[in-house]
Design a protein around this motif. Structure first.
Motif, PDB file in Angstrom:
ATOM      1  N   ILE A  21      50.161  76.494  26.950  1.00 23.81           N
ATOM      2  CA  ILE A  21      50.128  76.732  28.158  1.00 23.81           C
ATOM      3  C   ILE A  21      50.471  74.975  28.364  1.00 23.81           C
ATOM      4  CG2 ILE A  21      48.663  76.894  30.097  1.00 23.81           C
ATOM      5  CD1 ILE A  21      47.256  79.165  28.602  1.00 23.81           C
ATOM      6  N   ALA A  22      50.610  74.291  28.048  1.00 22.28           N
ATOM      7  CA  ALA A  22      50.799  72.799  28.164  1.00 22.28           C
ATOM      8  C   ALA A  22      51.964  72.856  28.393  1.00 22.28           C
ATOM      9  CB  ALA A  22      50.161  72.288  27.631  1.00 22.28           C
ATOM     10  N   SER A  23      52.501  73.778  27.457  1.00 18.81           N
ATOM     11  CA  SER A  23      54.682  73.256  27.117  1.00 18.81           C
ATOM     12  C   SER A  23      55.079  74.138  28.301  1.00 18.81           C
ATOM     13  CB  SER A  23      54.403  73.134  25.978  1.00 18.81           C
ATOM     14  OG  SER A  23      54.451  74.968  25.625  1.00 18.81           O
ATOM     15  N   HIS A  24      54.607  74.712  28.721  1.00 15.18           N
ATOM     16  CA  HIS A  24      55.133  76.108  29.868  1.00 15.18           C
ATOM     17  C   HIS A  24      54.430  75.621  30.791  1.00 15.18           C
ATOM     18  CE1 HIS A  24      56.782  77.195  25.470  1.00 15.18           C
ATOM     19  NE2 HIS A  24      57.156  78.050  26.366  1.00 15.18           N
ATOM     20  N   PRO A  25      54.469  74.525  31.677  1.00 17.77           N
ATOM     21  CA  PRO A  25      53.591  74.802  33.294  1.00 17.77           C
ATOM     22  C   PRO A  25      54.379  75.364  34.032  1.00 17.77           C
ATOM     23  CG  PRO A  25      54.678  72.782  32.332  1.00 17.77           C
ATOM     24  CD  PRO A  25      54.923  73.701  31.667  1.00 17.77           C
ATOM     25  N   VAL A  26      55.734  75.202  34.464  1.00 21.47           N
ATOM     26  CA  VAL A  26      55.939  76.090  35.550  1.00 21.47           C
ATOM     27  C   VAL A  26      55.454  77.581  35.947  1.00 21.47           C
ATOM     28  CG1 VAL A  26      58.492  76.885  37.088  1.00 21.47           C
ATOM     29  CG2 VAL A  26      57.484  74.361  35.408  1.00 21.47           C
ATOM     30  N   PHE A  27      56.054  78.515  34.684  1.00 22.67           N
ATOM     31  CA  PHE A  27      55.821  79.567  34.263  1.00 22.67           C
ATOM     32  C   PHE A  27      53.992  79.775  34.347  1.00 22.67           C
ATOM     33  CE2 PHE A  27      53.923  82.625  31.373  1.00 22.67           C
ATOM     34  CZ  PHE A  27      55.106  84.158  32.482  1.00 22.67           C
ATOM     35  N   PHE A  28      53.372  79.209  33.597  1.00 21.80           N
ATOM     36  CA  PHE A  28      51.932  79.347  34.349  1.00 21.80           C
ATOM     37  C   PHE A  28      51.516  78.881  35.329  1.00 21.80           C
ATOM     38  CE2 PHE A  28      51.828  79.948  29.061  1.00 21.80           C
ATOM     39  CZ  PHE A  28      51.636  81.249  29.473  1.00 21.80           C
ATOM     40  N   ALA A  29      52.184  78.861  36.221  1.00 14.70           N
ATOM     41  CA  ALA A  29      51.191  77.919  37.181  1.00 14.70           C
ATOM     42  C   ALA A  29      51.748  78.872  38.946  1.00 14.70           C
ATOM     43  CB  ALA A  29      51.880  76.017  37.976  1.00 14.70           C
ATOM     44  N   SER A  30      53.386  79.156  38.682  1.00 10.98           N
ATOM     45  CA  SER A  30      54.258  80.202  39.369  1.00 10.98           C
ATOM     46  C   SER A  30      53.925  81.761  39.197  1.00 10.98           C
ATOM     47  CB  SER A  30      56.050  79.859  39.271  1.00 10.98           C
ATOM     48  OG  SER A  30      56.174  79.997  37.572  1.00 10.98           O
ATOM     49  N   ALA A  31      53.446  81.785  37.689  1.00  7.39           N
ATOM     50  CA  ALA A  31      53.601  83.652  37.356  1.00  7.39           C
ATOM     51  C   ALA A  31      51.866  84.090  38.249  1.00  7.39           C
ATOM     52  CB  ALA A  31      53.405  83.926  36.541  1.00  7.39           C
ATOM     53  N   PRO A  32      50.876  83.319  39.009  1.00  8.81           N
ATOM     54  CA  PRO A  32      50.192  83.881  39.210  1.00  8.81           C
ATOM     55  C   PRO A  32      50.119  83.885  40.859  1.00  8.81           C
ATOM     56  CG  PRO A  32      48.673  81.987  37.427  1.00  8.81           C
ATOM     57  CD  PRO A  32      50.459  81.948  37.592  1.00  8.81           C
ATOM     58  N   VAL A  33      50.826  83.521  41.136  1.00  4.49           N
ATOM     59  CA  VAL A  33      51.892  83.043  42.839  1.00  4.49           C
ATOM     60  C   VAL A  33      52.446  84.470  42.979  1.00  4.49           C
ATOM     61  CG1 VAL A  33      52.892  81.820  44.540  1.00  4.49           C
ATOM     62  CG2 VAL A  33      51.009  80.708  43.162  1.00  4.49           C
ATOM     63  N   LEU A  34      53.425  84.427  42.138  1.00  9.93           N
ATOM     64  CA  LEU A  34      54.580  86.013  42.171  1.00  9.93           C
ATOM     65  C   LEU A  34      53.218  87.320  41.615  1.00  9.93           C
ATOM     66  CD1 LEU A  34      57.015  84.656  39.449  1.00  9.93           C
ATOM     67  CD2 LEU A  34      57.129  84.811  42.257  1.00  9.93           C
ATOM     68  N   ILE A  35      52.757  87.416  41.040  1.00  9.34           N
ATOM     69  CA  ILE A  35      51.213  88.259  41.133  1.00  9.34           C
ATOM     70  C   ILE A  35      51.156  88.036  42.437  1.00  9.34           C
ATOM     71  CG2 ILE A  35      50.224  89.337  39.834  1.00  9.34           C
ATOM     72  CD1 ILE A  35      51.441  88.060  37.335  1.00  9.34           C
TER      73      ILE A  35
END
Length: 132
Positions: A21-35
């Motif tokens: 999760i720390a190595s992919h912060p953009v995905f895990f920050a934007s995925a909940p917003v998109l969902i």
């Protein structure tokens, strides 16, 4: 012994998950917003269905087919959706309620002619032009 094995296994598993999760912060920050946006957009199609028949009766039931046929052949006056002033033209109006003392059939020819004489007197007694 079993407790230590489970503790060590869970610690390594969650440690790797934390690094991922720390190595992919953009995905895990934007995925909940998109969902959240996608699920929230579905509420724009949300409608309250007030017809119990539509909810409980089968789609192609005989009663629905007959009701649609009757509504198409004999449309009902939908005057509750209009203003009262749109339904009436200017002029004087009156209502006549026709009843029978002897419980006779009011639709036979004799009674129908009498009713029409009341409603349309000029049709039965044509106006004679006056001489002035």
């Amino acid at each position: 012994m079993l407790r230590q094995v489970l503790h060590r296994g869970l610690r390594t598993c969650f440690s790797r998950l934390g690094h991922f999760i720390a190595s992919h912060p953009v995905f895990f920050a934007s995925a909940p917003v998109l969902i959240s946006i996608l699920l929230g957009a579905s509420f724009s199609r949300y409608q309250v269905e007030e017809s119990v028949e539509h909810l409980l009766a089968p789609q192609h039931s005989l009663a629905k087919i007959e009701r649609n046929l009757v509504n198409s052949l004999f449309p009902v006056n939908r005057s509750k959706h209009r203003l009262y002033s749109d339904l009436q033209t200017p002029g004087r109006y009156g209502r006549v309620i026709v009843t029978s003392f002897q419980k006779a059939n009011m639709l036979d020819q004799h009674h129908t002619d009498l009713i029409l004489k009341v409603m349309f007197p000029l049709a039965f007694f044509p106006h004679k032009p006056s001489r002035h």
